[in-house]
Design a protein around this motif. Structure first.
Motif, mmCIF file in Angstrom:
data_model
loop_
_atom_site.group_PDB
_atom_site.id
_atom_site.type_symbol
_atom_site.label_atom_id
_atom_site.label_comp_id
_atom_site.label_asym_id
_atom_site.label_seq_id
_atom_site.Cartn_x
_atom_site.Cartn_y
_atom_site.Cartn_z
ATOM 1 N N CYS A 67 31.240 43.762 31.541
ATOM 2 C CA CYS A 67 31.122 42.601 32.428
ATOM 3 C C CYS A 67 32.660 41.968 32.736
ATOM 4 O O CYS A 67 33.172 41.703 33.711
ATOM 5 C CB CYS A 67 30.407 41.323 32.121
ATOM 6 N N LEU A 68 33.297 41.779 31.655
ATOM 7 C CA LEU A 68 34.976 41.169 31.442
ATOM 8 C C LEU A 68 35.779 41.995 32.386
ATOM 9 O O LEU A 68 36.542 41.937 33.147
ATOM 10 C CB LEU A 68 35.479 40.863 30.240
ATOM 11 N N GLN A 69 35.671 43.431 31.883
ATOM 12 C CA GLN A 69 36.409 44.457 32.633
ATOM 13 C C GLN A 69 36.086 44.576 34.038
ATOM 14 O O GLN A 69 37.133 44.660 34.832
ATOM 15 C CB GLN A 69 36.227 45.707 32.005
ATOM 16 N N ALA A 70 34.862 44.452 34.515
ATOM 17 C CA ALA A 70 34.460 44.267 35.886
ATOM 18 C C ALA A 70 35.122 43.329 36.731
ATOM 19 O O ALA A 70 35.497 43.205 37.817
ATOM 20 C CB ALA A 70 33.124 44.364 36.078
ATOM 21 N N LEU A 71 35.160 42.085 35.961
ATOM 22 C CA LEU A 71 35.776 40.747 36.646
ATOM 23 C C LEU A 71 37.232 41.009 36.618
ATOM 24 O O LEU A 71 37.908 40.519 37.747
ATOM 25 C CB LEU A 71 35.483 39.569 35.671
ATOM 26 N N SER A 72 37.850 41.836 35.735
ATOM 27 C CA SER A 72 39.286 41.864 35.825
ATOM 28 C C SER A 72 39.621 42.779 37.105
ATOM 29 O O SER A 72 40.587 42.450 37.834
ATOM 30 C CB SER A 72 39.882 42.349 34.422
ATOM 31 N N PHE A 73 38.872 43.793 37.020
ATOM 32 C CA PHE A 73 39.030 44.876 38.253
ATOM 33 C C PHE A 73 38.794 44.195 39.546
ATOM 34 O O PHE A 73 39.635 44.458 40.634
ATOM 35 C CB PHE A 73 37.930 45.976 37.946
ATOM 36 N N PHE A 95 48.657 36.413 39.628
ATOM 37 C CA PHE A 95 47.187 36.042 39.612
ATOM 38 C C PHE A 95 46.712 36.772 38.338
ATOM 39 O O PHE A 95 46.077 36.368 37.407
ATOM 40 C CB PHE A 95 46.607 35.906 41.041
ATOM 41 N N TRP A 96 46.458 38.391 38.957
ATOM 42 C CA TRP A 96 45.854 39.066 38.083
ATOM 43 C C TRP A 96 46.508 39.345 36.803
ATOM 44 O O TRP A 96 45.650 39.199 35.678
ATOM 45 C CB TRP A 96 45.687 40.577 38.777
ATOM 46 N N PRO A 97 47.710 39.576 36.506
ATOM 47 C CA PRO A 97 48.313 39.851 35.166
ATOM 48 C C PRO A 97 48.110 38.817 34.304
ATOM 49 O O PRO A 97 48.004 39.028 33.080
ATOM 50 C CB PRO A 97 49.874 40.495 35.584
ATOM 51 N N LEU A 98 48.814 37.651 34.633
ATOM 52 C CA LEU A 98 48.696 36.550 34.020
ATOM 53 C C LEU A 98 47.473 35.635 33.831
ATOM 54 O O LEU A 98 47.198 34.967 32.691
ATOM 55 C CB LEU A 98 49.865 35.583 34.534
ATOM 56 N N THR A 99 46.854 35.602 34.743
ATOM 57 C CA THR A 99 45.665 34.550 34.741
ATOM 58 C C THR A 99 44.294 35.336 34.472
ATOM 59 O O THR A 99 43.513 34.630 34.083
ATOM 60 C CB THR A 99 45.637 33.902 36.336
ATOM 61 N N VAL A 100 44.288 36.457 34.593
ATOM 62 C CA VAL A 100 43.045 37.275 34.480
ATOM 63 C C VAL A 100 43.153 38.343 33.250
ATOM 64 O O VAL A 100 42.514 38.285 32.385
ATOM 65 C CB VAL A 100 42.462 37.798 35.791
ATOM 66 N N TYR A 101 44.057 39.314 33.612
ATOM 67 C CA TYR A 101 44.290 40.529 32.624
ATOM 68 C C TYR A 101 44.525 40.067 31.275
ATOM 69 O O TYR A 101 43.658 40.485 30.365
ATOM 70 C CB TYR A 101 45.117 41.585 33.263
ATOM 71 N N CYS A 156 39.235 41.179 40.136
ATOM 72 C CA CYS A 156 40.428 40.216 40.658
ATOM 73 C C CYS A 156 41.754 41.096 40.667
ATOM 74 O O CYS A 156 42.536 40.455 41.587
ATOM 75 C CB CYS A 156 40.872 39.141 39.388
ATOM 76 N N LEU A 157 41.910 42.075 40.310
ATOM 77 C CA LEU A 157 42.931 42.987 40.548
ATOM 78 C C LEU A 157 42.851 43.423 42.024
ATOM 79 O O LEU A 157 43.849 43.359 42.834
ATOM 80 C CB LEU A 157 42.865 44.513 39.839
ATOM 81 N N LEU A 158 41.858 43.685 42.738
ATOM 82 C CA LEU A 158 41.502 44.176 44.272
ATOM 83 C C LEU A 158 42.062 42.618 44.868
ATOM 84 O O LEU A 158 42.822 42.842 45.894
ATOM 85 C CB LEU A 158 39.959 44.666 44.271
ATOM 86 N N VAL A 159 41.593 41.766 44.429
ATOM 87 C CA VAL A 159 41.712 40.366 45.196
ATOM 88 C C VAL A 159 43.442 40.431 45.134
ATOM 89 O O VAL A 159 43.972 40.008 46.272
ATOM 90 C CB VAL A 159 41.313 39.309 44.596
ATOM 91 N N SER A 160 44.218 40.573 43.847
ATOM 92 C CA SER A 160 45.593 40.544 44.359
ATOM 93 C C SER A 160 46.027 41.396 44.941
ATOM 94 O O SER A 160 47.086 41.453 45.615
ATOM 95 C CB SER A 160 46.223 40.501 42.730
ATOM 96 N N LEU A 161 45.737 42.639 45.113
ATOM 97 C CA LEU A 161 46.421 43.792 45.855
ATOM 98 C C LEU A 161 46.242 43.344 47.392
ATOM 99 O O LEU A 161 46.955 43.580 48.108
ATOM 100 C CB LEU A 161 45.505 45.040 45.481
ATOM 101 N N VAL A 162 44.784 42.865 47.798
ATOM 102 C CA VAL A 162 44.588 42.458 49.250
ATOM 103 C C VAL A 162 45.538 41.401 49.267
ATOM 104 O O VAL A 162 46.260 41.398 50.625
ATOM 105 C CB VAL A 162 43.155 42.096 49.231
#
Length: 279
Positions: free
Chosen positions: A242-248, A215-221, A250-256
């Motif tokens: 703002c975009l970097q904050a969104l990416s971060f 999710f995070w690397p392919l769909t967001v980052y 989503c990274l937390l979402v992927s880790l969780v």
């Protein structure tokens, strides 16, 4: 196919809630820690539903102009994501209302419903058609990468690079081309992945883990970074931050989601039986 079996699952869940007279909810059979881990795993399941970006470019590459491919894809993505979100939220919420914390991993074949049998059969046929098609689409980038890499690495090996023409008898000289490496490699890939799927039948856990990983690397980052580079935003501009904050986030979402999936996999392995469904 997706809309058909989603409608079926949604309708059957509504009927079950209506027949029971009330919605199911939390129970005392699951501890707070287990409930939290299941929520994390569910986040991974949701993330898996949005991994379309792995085939986005492949699909766009097959479109014709006009209108421009990017405009067509933008509209298709918006409509597809909106439809997916509405259906999956409805199925998730109403399915939870029908079964509570005992909701099966698969509403249609996971001990959720037994009647009417014909409706369940129709829904499961749609599931099979959907997954067979999705398997082909998602596998194409892998096939293309491996075959292109092998041709570049071993250009002198005819087994890898040569296509053979095979004529089909009794069809008026109709023929098609076969590459023995492509046939062998793709057949082996399908066989291995099928055996692995049967050997490790943790349906929801595996989906959640795949969703968390992709999710995070392919769909967001990657899309965010490409958009920032293309738009040439200043490094600390409002849009870029703002975009970097969104990416971060989503990274937390992927880790969780990954943590919940790993914990779920550990729990599933405690009662693991090879080639037996553990949905």
């Amino acid at each position: 196919m997706s809309i058909t079996y989603s409608f079926n699952g949604l309708g059957l869940s509504i009927v079950k809630v209506a027949a029971g007279g009330e919605a199911s909810g939390t129970s005392t059979t699951v501890s707070e820690a287990q409930r939290l881990w299941r929520i994390f795993q569910a986040i991974g399941d949701i993330a898996f539903a949005y991994t379309y970006s792995t085939v986005l470019i492949e699909i766009q590459d097959t479109l014709k102009s006009s209108p421009a491919e990017n405009k067509t894809m933008k509209r298709a993505s918006f409509e597809g994501i909106s439809t997916t979100t509405i259906f999956y939220l409805l199925c998730g919420c109403v399915g939870y209302a029908a079964f509570g914390e005992h909701a099966p991993g698969d509403l249609l074949s996971g001990s959720g419903f037994y009647q009417p049998l014909w409706l369940l059969n129709v829904a499961n046929v749609c599931v099979a058609i959907h997954l067979i098609g999705a398997y082909q689409v998602f596998a194409q980038p892998i096939f293309s990468f491996v075959e292109t890499s092998c041709r570049q690495r071993w250009p002198e090996v005819k087994f890898v690079t040569t296509d053979h023409q095979i004529t089909i008898p009794f069809l008026g000289g109709t023929s098609f081309h076969v590459n023995w490496f492509r046939l062998t490699w793709r057949s082996a890939y399908v066989a291995v992945t099928t055996v692995l799927a049967m050997l490790l039948p943790f349906f929801n856990v595996i989906l959640s883990l795949i969703g968390a990983a992709s999710f995070w690397p392919l769909t967001v980052y990657l899309p965010v970074e490409m958009y920032i580079a293309r738009a040439k935003f200043p490094k600390f501009s409002v849009s870029s931050m703002c975009l970097q904050a969104l990416s971060f986030i989503c990274l937390l979402v992927s880790l969780v989601a990954a943590a919940g999936s790993v914990e779920g996999l550990i729990q599933s392995l405690k009662t693991y039986h090879p080639f037996k469904n553990e949905a």
